[in-house]
Scaffold this motif. Sequence first.
Motif, PDB file in Angstrom:
ATOM      1  N   UNK A  21       0.821  -1.221   0.000  1.00 18.73           N
ATOM      2  CA  UNK A  21       0.000   0.000   0.000  1.00 18.73           C
ATOM      3  C   UNK A  21       0.856   1.273   0.000  1.00 18.73           C
ATOM      4  N   UNK A  22       1.987   1.311   0.727  1.00 19.95           N
ATOM      5  CA  UNK A  22       2.826   2.526   0.679  1.00 19.95           C
ATOM      6  C   UNK A  22       3.301   2.865  -0.727  1.00 19.95           C
ATOM      7  N   UNK A  23       3.555   1.855  -1.574  1.00 23.32           N
ATOM      8  CA  UNK A  23       4.001   2.133  -2.946  1.00 23.32           C
ATOM      9  C   UNK A  23       2.932   2.925  -3.694  1.00 23.32           C
ATOM     10  N   UNK A  24       1.675   2.444  -3.613  1.00 24.57           N
ATOM     11  CA  UNK A  24       0.584   3.110  -4.328  1.00 24.57           C
ATOM     12  C   UNK A  24       0.323   4.493  -3.747  1.00 24.57           C
ATOM     13  N   UNK A  25       0.298   4.571  -2.413  1.00 22.55           N
ATOM     14  CA  UNK A  25      -0.011   5.853  -1.750  1.00 22.55           C
ATOM     15  C   UNK A  25       1.011   6.929  -2.107  1.00 22.55           C
ATOM     16  N   UNK A  26       2.296   6.580  -2.044  1.00 21.78           N
ATOM     17  CA  UNK A  26       3.351   7.566  -2.334  1.00 21.78           C
ATOM     18  C   UNK A  26       3.339   7.977  -3.807  1.00 21.78           C
ATOM     19  N   UNK A  27       3.105   7.021  -4.716  1.00 17.68           N
ATOM     20  CA  UNK A  27       3.068   7.334  -6.155  1.00 17.68           C
ATOM     21  C   UNK A  27       1.939   8.308  -6.462  1.00 17.68           C
ATOM     22  N   UNK A  28       0.776   8.080  -5.850  1.00 20.06           N
ATOM     23  CA  UNK A  28      -0.399   8.913  -6.148  1.00 20.06           C
ATOM     24  C   UNK A  28      -0.295  10.278  -5.461  1.00 20.06           C
ATOM     25  N   UNK A  29       0.196  10.302  -4.217  1.00 19.62           N
ATOM     26  CA  UNK A  29       0.248  11.585  -3.485  1.00 19.62           C
ATOM     27  C   UNK A  29       1.184  12.583  -4.165  1.00 19.62           C
ATOM     28  N   UNK A  30       2.262  12.079  -4.795  1.00 17.26           N
ATOM     29  CA  UNK A  30       3.194  12.995  -5.455  1.00 17.26           C
ATOM     30  C   UNK A  30       2.517  13.715  -6.619  1.00 17.26           C
ATOM     31  N   UNK A  31       1.519  13.095  -7.248  1.00 16.73           N
ATOM     32  CA  UNK A  31       0.799  13.741  -8.356  1.00 16.73           C
ATOM     33  C   UNK A  31      -0.304  14.656  -7.825  1.00 16.73           C
ATOM     34  N   UNK A  32      -1.024  14.227  -6.774  1.00 18.14           N
ATOM     35  CA  UNK A  32      -2.080  15.082  -6.212  1.00 18.14           C
ATOM     36  C   UNK A  32      -1.487  16.399  -5.710  1.00 18.14           C
ATOM     37  N   UNK A  33      -0.259  16.335  -5.197  1.00 19.41           N
ATOM     38  CA  UNK A  33       0.401  17.562  -4.722  1.00 19.41           C
ATOM     39  C   UNK A  33       0.579  18.578  -5.850  1.00 19.41           C
ATOM     40  N   UNK A  34       0.664  18.094  -7.091  1.00 21.80           N
ATOM     41  CA  UNK A  34       0.891  19.003  -8.223  1.00 21.80           C
ATOM     42  C   UNK A  34      -0.405  19.580  -8.790  1.00 21.80           C
ATOM     43  N   UNK A  35      -1.565  19.107  -8.316  1.00 24.33           N
ATOM     44  CA  UNK A  35      -2.851  19.610  -8.819  1.00 24.33           C
ATOM     45  C   UNK A  35      -3.263  20.830  -8.013  1.00 24.33           C
ATOM     46  N   UNK A  36      -3.503  21.923  -8.700  1.00 24.69           N
ATOM     47  CA  UNK A  36      -3.907  23.160  -8.015  1.00 24.69           C
ATOM     48  C   UNK A  36      -5.289  22.962  -7.368  1.00 24.69           C
ATOM     49  N   UNK A  37      -5.361  23.223  -6.073  1.00 22.78           N
ATOM     50  CA  UNK A  37      -6.609  22.987  -5.342  1.00 22.78           C
ATOM     51  C   UNK A  37      -7.735  23.909  -5.820  1.00 22.78           C
ATOM     52  N   UNK A  38      -7.361  25.030  -6.489  1.00 28.34           N
ATOM     53  CA  UNK A  38      -8.387  25.988  -6.929  1.00 28.34           C
ATOM     54  C   UNK A  38      -9.354  25.352  -7.932  1.00 28.34           C
ATOM     55  N   UNK A  39      -8.883  24.348  -8.692  1.00 27.84           N
ATOM     56  CA  UNK A  39      -9.761  23.659  -9.645  1.00 27.84           C
ATOM     57  C   UNK A  39     -10.932  23.003  -8.913  1.00 27.84           C
ATOM     58  N   UNK A  40     -10.615  22.337  -7.801  1.00 27.62           N
ATOM     59  CA  UNK A  40     -11.669  21.671  -7.034  1.00 27.62           C
ATOM     60  C   UNK A  40     -12.538  22.688  -6.302  1.00 27.62           C
ATOM     61  N   UNK A  41     -11.905  23.745  -5.791  1.00 27.37           N
ATOM     62  CA  UNK A  41     -12.666  24.766  -5.047  1.00 27.37           C
ATOM     63  C   UNK A  41     -13.677  25.465  -5.948  1.00 27.37           C
TER      64      UNK A  41
END
Length: 519
Positions: A400-420
């Motif tokens: 699970x850490x492999x998947x979590x770390x791979x995905x979190x590194x990409x979510x960090x690059x998504x500007x939160x303003x899009x979701x807001x």
Amino acid sequence: MLVIVIDVLRLLLYNAQAAWEIVSTPYYLRTPLVNSVVVCAASALLSTLIGVGLAWLLARRSFPGKNVALTLAIGPYVMPSFALAAGWIILWTRNGFFEKLTGLTSPVNPYGPLSLILILGIHNYPLVLLNVYNALLNLDPSLEEASRIHGVSPLKTAMSVTLPLVTPAVLSGFILSFAYSISEFGAPAALGMPVGYNVMTTAIYSFMYTAPVNYEAAELLSLTLTVFGTSLLVLNAIILRRRKYTVITGKAARYEAPSRRLYPLALLAVLLALIYLPLASLVFASFIKNIGKPITLDNIGFDNYIHVLSMRRTSASLQASLIASVTAAFAATALGFLVAYSYVRYPGALGKALDFLVFLPFSIPGLVIGVGLIIAGGKVYPSLYGTMLILILAYIVRFLPYASRTISSVILQIDESLEESARIHGVPFTRVLEKIVLPLTKGALFSGWVLVFNSSMKELSASAILSLQVETALVTAYMMFSEGFFGDGTALTSIVMFTTLLVTALASKMTKKSIVEMA
């Protein structure tokens, strides 16, 4: 893990005599611990020498085909250590490939601590290579250039300027190699157990499955191994935190020695040929119809593959591996996405605690996770014992850490303003995830899935403990080797390796990432 800790505390409090017997008897704790430290320290040193040398050649020398060379250099790490060990045995054993091809007596004993050091060193040197290679790429070249302008020789510049700047990366690679070696089971089981040379992982396995079974000793050794491994990873994190004090710039031009292209290329080719010798031996052996007979054209063919695929035991184990790996990959990717999203978007105490809990198994050896699941399953839900479900649970917890770390590194690059902005216009949360977050992270989700799938297919340590009624392919291959069926064992191991390589290559093509990034 919590069950193991509670059981060990109970043993210390209520049965101190039994605990003292385990601690004071060399056979139980001291000998496996000393063997582990000696073998893993020596193999980590070997990994460091190979990794630093290859990193230097790849980062500081200019020659054609460098990306292919880097991919080949990473290769041994993505193969199971058991495959390297099996190839090593076939190469040097009595009546093995060396004796058949040369007519001489094999000068190498394929079993014992020296062979184990060599195979673990070859398997884990990519950890050092990647650390040092990236450090050399990011190193500010101005200091090296200043040294050369003042007439300092390249060797003295390397020793007095470059090496001190990448020392934290070298240390980090050494510690990572040590930590991964001490949790290995496949190579020690193949090279050490046949001659009675036990390290911590093989000792735990013996206590669980060799009469008289000793769960107390297995749990005490599991806890010791976990504390040891976790301490090493904490030490590595401290060293990495200090690495920022070195002189590093992100976009500096790199120095690469011009001309004399044949010299690094030839040296690299020789090193890779030596490193790949055990794997080449394993794959070649899978095409030998009868390993006991001379190597002639008549004795080469696909018979072992046809036999393995037609056997009920091996086809069932391949099917079990695929089902468990695919299911674990989907489950770990889904859970990894939820954990990564919670941690990145809600970085409070709860998000950090969740991320810590998910990442914790990364520092726990697979064999210990297997022991913990057996004991916990036996106390909570005994019918789990020996089922496919407990195998899938082990893979999910471990990877699970492999998947979590791979995905979190990409979510960090998504500007939160899009979701807001979507939420301001009244779009429900689930719709925001479906239309914005998931499409932007689909590449990372796929990479995480591939990482978990490949890791599960090659997993041996937890599988060896848990595969009682449901054998995985690699466990079956290990059993075949133990029983002397080398031809079938090499064919089955090769099928597992080719499957993971094929999945990695397809994923690399679909995501347009290099095989090094996908592995």
